[in-house]
Design a protein around this motif. Sequence first.
Motif, PDB file in Angstrom:
ATOM      1  N   GLN A  83      33.297 -44.172  16.318  1.00 21.76           N
ATOM      2  CA  GLN A  83      34.145 -42.873  16.624  1.00 21.76           C
ATOM      3  C   GLN A  83      34.975 -43.347  17.862  1.00 21.76           C
ATOM      4  N   ARG A  84      34.122 -43.647  18.908  1.00 18.35           N
ATOM      5  CA  ARG A  84      34.928 -43.953  20.035  1.00 18.35           C
ATOM      6  C   ARG A  84      35.773 -44.996  20.124  1.00 18.35           C
ATOM      7  N   TRP A  85      35.308 -46.133  19.559  1.00 21.31           N
ATOM      8  CA  TRP A  85      36.236 -47.225  19.434  1.00 21.31           C
ATOM      9  C   TRP A  85      37.565 -47.042  18.547  1.00 21.31           C
ATOM     10  N   LEU A  86      37.462 -46.198  17.349  1.00 23.27           N
ATOM     11  CA  LEU A  86      38.620 -45.795  16.830  1.00 23.27           C
ATOM     12  C   LEU A  86      39.425 -44.805  17.545  1.00 23.27           C
TER      13      LEU A  86
ATOM     14  N   TRP B 168      35.045 -52.960  23.132  1.00 27.95           N
ATOM     15  CA  TRP B 168      35.788 -53.587  21.992  1.00 27.95           C
ATOM     16  C   TRP B 168      34.676 -54.536  21.201  1.00 27.95           C
ATOM     17  N   VAL B 169      34.983 -54.921  20.276  1.00 28.75           N
ATOM     18  CA  VAL B 169      34.270 -55.827  19.110  1.00 28.75           C
ATOM     19  C   VAL B 169      33.991 -57.044  19.730  1.00 28.75           C
ATOM     20  N   ALA B 170      34.827 -57.657  20.360  1.00 33.16           N
ATOM     21  CA  ALA B 170      34.199 -58.910  20.784  1.00 33.16           C
ATOM     22  C   ALA B 170      33.943 -59.043  22.488  1.00 33.16           C
ATOM     23  N   GLY B 171      33.713 -57.791  23.113  1.00 32.86           N
ATOM     24  CA  GLY B 171      33.344 -57.760  24.481  1.00 32.86           C
ATOM     25  C   GLY B 171      34.336 -56.594  25.263  1.00 32.86           C
ATOM     26  N   GLU B 172      34.712 -56.958  26.328  1.00 35.54           N
ATOM     27  CA  GLU B 172      35.377 -56.137  27.183  1.00 35.54           C
ATOM     28  C   GLU B 172      36.978 -56.113  26.914  1.00 35.54           C
ATOM     29  N   HIS B 173      37.254 -56.857  26.296  1.00 38.36           N
ATOM     30  CA  HIS B 173      38.819 -57.064  26.138  1.00 38.36           C
ATOM     31  C   HIS B 173      39.306 -57.001  24.636  1.00 38.36           C
ATOM     32  N   ILE B 174      40.300 -56.243  23.931  1.00 37.64           N
ATOM     33  CA  ILE B 174      40.781 -56.271  23.125  1.00 37.64           C
ATOM     34  C   ILE B 174      41.108 -57.640  22.418  1.00 37.64           C
ATOM     35  N   THR B 175      40.953 -57.996  21.293  1.00 37.30           N
ATOM     36  CA  THR B 175      40.945 -59.264  20.662  1.00 37.30           C
ATOM     37  C   THR B 175      41.423 -58.985  18.960  1.00 37.30           C
ATOM     38  N   ILE B 176      41.839 -59.890  18.499  1.00 41.59           N
ATOM     39  CA  ILE B 176      42.235 -60.025  17.028  1.00 41.59           C
ATOM     40  C   ILE B 176      41.028 -59.442  16.188  1.00 41.59           C
ATOM     41  N   ALA B 177      39.912 -59.574  16.620  1.00 42.35           N
ATOM     42  CA  ALA B 177      38.748 -59.088  16.013  1.00 42.35           C
ATOM     43  C   ALA B 177      38.603 -57.561  15.801  1.00 42.35           C
ATOM     44  N   ASP B 178      39.163 -57.043  16.678  1.00 38.50           N
ATOM     45  CA  ASP B 178      39.403 -55.325  16.747  1.00 38.50           C
ATOM     46  C   ASP B 178      40.452 -55.129  15.631  1.00 38.50           C
ATOM     47  N   THR B 179      41.609 -55.913  15.777  1.00 41.39           N
ATOM     48  CA  THR B 179      42.724 -55.599  14.645  1.00 41.39           C
ATOM     49  C   THR B 179      42.351 -55.848  13.386  1.00 41.39           C
ATOM     50  N   THR B 180      41.749 -56.753  13.453  1.00 38.79           N
ATOM     51  CA  THR B 180      41.028 -57.592  12.031  1.00 38.79           C
ATOM     52  C   THR B 180      40.247 -56.238  11.092  1.00 38.79           C
ATOM     53  N   ILE B 181      39.374 -55.952  11.987  1.00 37.06           N
ATOM     54  CA  ILE B 181      38.298 -55.011  11.565  1.00 37.06           C
ATOM     55  C   ILE B 181      38.794 -53.618  11.607  1.00 37.06           C
ATOM     56  N   PHE B 182      39.468 -53.183  12.288  1.00 33.21           N
ATOM     57  CA  PHE B 182      40.526 -51.926  12.165  1.00 33.21           C
ATOM     58  C   PHE B 182      41.156 -51.836  10.982  1.00 33.21           C
ATOM     59  N   ALA B 183      42.061 -52.811  10.703  1.00 34.25           N
ATOM     60  CA  ALA B 183      42.962 -52.773   9.804  1.00 34.25           C
ATOM     61  C   ALA B 183      42.494 -52.897   8.373  1.00 34.25           C
ATOM     62  N   SER B 184      41.356 -53.864   8.191  1.00 29.51           N
ATOM     63  CA  SER B 184      40.787 -53.943   7.040  1.00 29.51           C
ATOM     64  C   SER B 184      39.813 -52.681   6.666  1.00 29.51           C
ATOM     65  N   MET B 185      39.170 -52.061   7.766  1.00 27.30           N
ATOM     66  CA  MET B 185      38.555 -50.749   7.413  1.00 27.30           C
ATOM     67  C   MET B 185      39.037 -49.458   7.279  1.00 27.30           C
ATOM     68  N   SER B 186      40.629 -49.596   8.043  1.00 28.20           N
ATOM     69  CA  SER B 186      41.162 -48.379   8.180  1.00 28.20           C
ATOM     70  C   SER B 186      41.272 -47.639   6.846  1.00 28.20           C
ATOM     71  N   GLY B 187      41.645 -48.069   5.836  1.00 33.62           N
ATOM     72  CA  GLY B 187      41.649 -47.388   4.513  1.00 33.62           C
ATOM     73  C   GLY B 187      40.319 -46.715   4.114  1.00 33.62           C
ATOM     74  N   ILE B 188      39.320 -47.259   4.371  1.00 32.56           N
ATOM     75  CA  ILE B 188      37.856 -46.719   4.049  1.00 32.56           C
ATOM     76  C   ILE B 188      37.707 -45.416   4.903  1.00 32.56           C
ATOM     77  N   PHE B 189      38.133 -45.672   5.987  1.00 29.42           N
ATOM     78  CA  PHE B 189      38.185 -44.409   7.159  1.00 29.42           C
ATOM     79  C   PHE B 189      39.123 -43.273   6.690  1.00 29.42           C
ATOM     80  N   ALA B 190      40.251 -43.626   6.320  1.00 33.02           N
ATOM     81  CA  ALA B 190      41.028 -42.859   5.656  1.00 33.02           C
ATOM     82  C   ALA B 190      40.691 -42.103   4.377  1.00 33.02           C
ATOM     83  N   ALA B 191      39.716 -42.757   3.818  1.00 30.09           N
ATOM     84  CA  ALA B 191      39.281 -42.125   2.329  1.00 30.09           C
ATOM     85  C   ALA B 191      38.099 -41.086   2.843  1.00 30.09           C
TER      86      ALA B 191
END
Length: 196
Positions: A164-167, A130-153
């Motif tokens: 790709q694995r992280w997604l 995960w973005v901040a280490g071994e466990h899921i944190t709000i860093a993952d949700t923040t980066i995923f949610a903010s970049m999800s539109g770019i990926f969807a484009a």
Amino acid sequence: MSSIKLYYYPVSGPARIALMAARLVGVPLQIEIVDLMKREQFSEAYLKINPQHCVPTLDDDGFILSESRAIACYLADKYGTDDSIYPKDIKKRAIHPIIFNIETEIKENLRDDFNASLSVLDKYLENNEWVAGEHITIADTTIFASMSGIFAAGWDLSYFPNIQRWLKNCSNLPGYEEIKEGAKIYGDLVKKNLKQ
């Protein structure tokens, strides 16, 4: 628990950040759609809640908060069952923001800058699930949610196997389907805009 309202519009990246953080924390929400396309953010009723006329806005029993990352941190601090998703240790919760602004034409230098940011994220994910280490944190949700539109484009991620694995891992997050829906709308708008 009192009713917690999230004023939300699925096309908005910041709104998706707040929603996904709430889903991760497990906070029950009453979703109030504010249709930005219809300019509902300028309605008299909404301006009383948020004079800055933006989404998202959180109303937690009269406590109003209107910045996506602040909302994410607030929900994790107040309603998280432990500090695994938002560590108390400030060194563990440091987040390197990735910011990218879309234009009607994505100039080469902007594409290179964003790919450089993705390279940093990909390199970090080489040794971390995960973005901040071994466990899921709000860093993952923040980066995923903010970049999800770019990926969807349709951004080319073929050079970033760890992202790709992280997604794929992110697809198991609470709120993923809701975020994906808004991101698709955003991505479609971007693709349409870039074709003009």
